[in-house]
Design a protein around this motif. Structure first.
Motif, short mmCIF file in Angstrom:
data_model
loop_
_atom_site.label_atom_id
_atom_site.label_comp_id
_atom_site.label_asym_id
_atom_site.label_seq_id
_atom_site.Cartn_x
_atom_site.Cartn_y
_atom_site.Cartn_z
N PRO A 18 0.83 -1.21 0.00
CA PRO A 18 0.00 0.00 0.00
C PRO A 18 0.86 1.27 0.00
CG PRO A 18 -0.25 -1.23 2.05
CD PRO A 18 0.65 -2.02 1.18
N LEU A 19 0.28 2.32 -0.55
CA LEU A 19 1.02 3.57 -0.69
C LEU A 19 1.46 4.12 0.66
CD1 LEU A 19 1.76 5.49 -3.01
CD2 LEU A 19 -0.28 6.78 -2.48
N TRP A 20 0.59 4.02 1.68
CA TRP A 20 0.94 4.61 2.99
C TRP A 20 2.17 3.93 3.58
CZ3 TRP A 20 1.19 1.58 7.30
CH2 TRP A 20 0.49 0.39 7.31
N GLU B 275 4.52 2.38 1.84
CA GLU B 275 5.66 2.79 1.01
C GLU B 275 6.20 4.14 1.49
OE1 GLU B 275 6.27 3.02 -3.76
OE2 GLU B 275 4.39 2.27 -3.02
#
Lengths: 260, 30
Positions: free
Chosen positions: B2-4, B6
């Motif tokens: 997930p982006l968060w 990353e």
């Protein structure tokens, strides 16, 4: 002032070094979370827009890239779904095009139908490689037939040898042999001729050691002219190969398609 | 990924790198 601040920091660092480092890390984590919330959606929307453009350019309409994880969080990793009716080589090409979009971290297929995990992916890559080899051979030379006949011109024998050896690494794949004609003459006759020519090529490959039950022959007449050519252009007369998918060869009692 | 996550990994790594560099400079100055 600056001196006093520096001294205060030095005292703090010496007194509570771990606490300071940890609170710094916490502050960074909060900033990271806040910036994900603030900029994440726009970032992913931008990547998605480019991915959709790449998909359309690769001709993969019907395949939907989703930039959401299973738990619903945004991600830069595209999960591809749909496009089951497209052939595997095209799907692999579209996946490659999306993977190359700047910002996309990777791609994977959602549906189980295309196979998941490393071995299936590797097989797909092998099949694709095979097809590219055949396409490279046929790019400069074409399989020639006698006029209005399905008999292969003897001059194309060597070319068929090359095609057969390029297909050999793909043994175990389903290989589609499709015949095409130009739009001159009666369409019914063209369709029959294209089918007959594909069949001839199929058997010529069988004679060269490619298993018959992995080869599917079909004809499209003049229905699928080459891109950029008018349907009447003689360059539309051709035989196309596509490596459909890797699968274990299962002997069947009848390996020729029924009538129709 | 997930982006968060990353983002967290990226920023904390940057923080750690900055901390390490700061510590090296501080140590050299005495």
């Amino acid at each position: 002032m600056r001196k006093r601040l520096g001294a205060a920091i030095a005292v703090l660092v010496q007194a509570y070094p771990i606490a300071l480092v940890l609170s710094g890390a916490f502050a960074v984590a909060v900033i990271a979370a806040a910036s994900t919330v603030a900029h994440g959606p726009a970032l992913v929307a931008g990547i998605e827009r480019k991915a959709l453009a790449a998909r359309d350019a690769a001709g993969g309409r019907g395949i939907e890239p989703r930039f959401v994880t299973a738990s619903g969080a945004l991600t830069r990793h595209a999960q591809l779904a749909g496009g089951e009716r497209l052939d595997d080589a095209l799907r692999a090409r579209v996946a490659g095009a999306i993977a190359r979009v700047p910002g996309v971290a990777g791609v994977s297929w959602l549906s189980a139908a295309t196979g998941q995990g490393a071995p299936a992916e590797r097989d797909k890559a092998d099949s694709l490689h095979c097809q590219q080899d055949v396409e490279a051979i046929l790019k400069v030379r074409t399989i020639r037939f006698s006029e209005a006949s399905a008999a292969i011109d003897p001059a194309s024998d060597a070319l068929l040898d090359e095609v057969a050896s390029a297909l050999r690494p793909c043994l175990g794949s389903i290989i589609a042999v499709t015949g095409h004609t130009d739009a001159a003459g009666d369409e019914g006759a063209n369709l029959a001729l294209s089918r007959a020519r594909a069949e001839t090529v199929r058997w010529a490959l069988v004679a060269r050691g490619i298993p018959a039950d992995g080869l599917r022959a079909s004809g499209k007449g003049s229905q699928a002219p080459l891109e950029g050519l008018t349907p009447t252009d003689p360059a539309n007369r051709r035989i196309e190969f596509s490596v459909i998918r890797k699968m274990p060869i299962r002997p069947t009692p009848v390996d020729t398609p029924g009538p129709g | 990924m997930p982006l968060w996550l990353e983002m967290q990994v990226l920023m904390l790594l940057t923080y750690a790198a900055g901390l390490g560099l700061g510590w090296l400079v501080f140590k050299r100055k005495g």
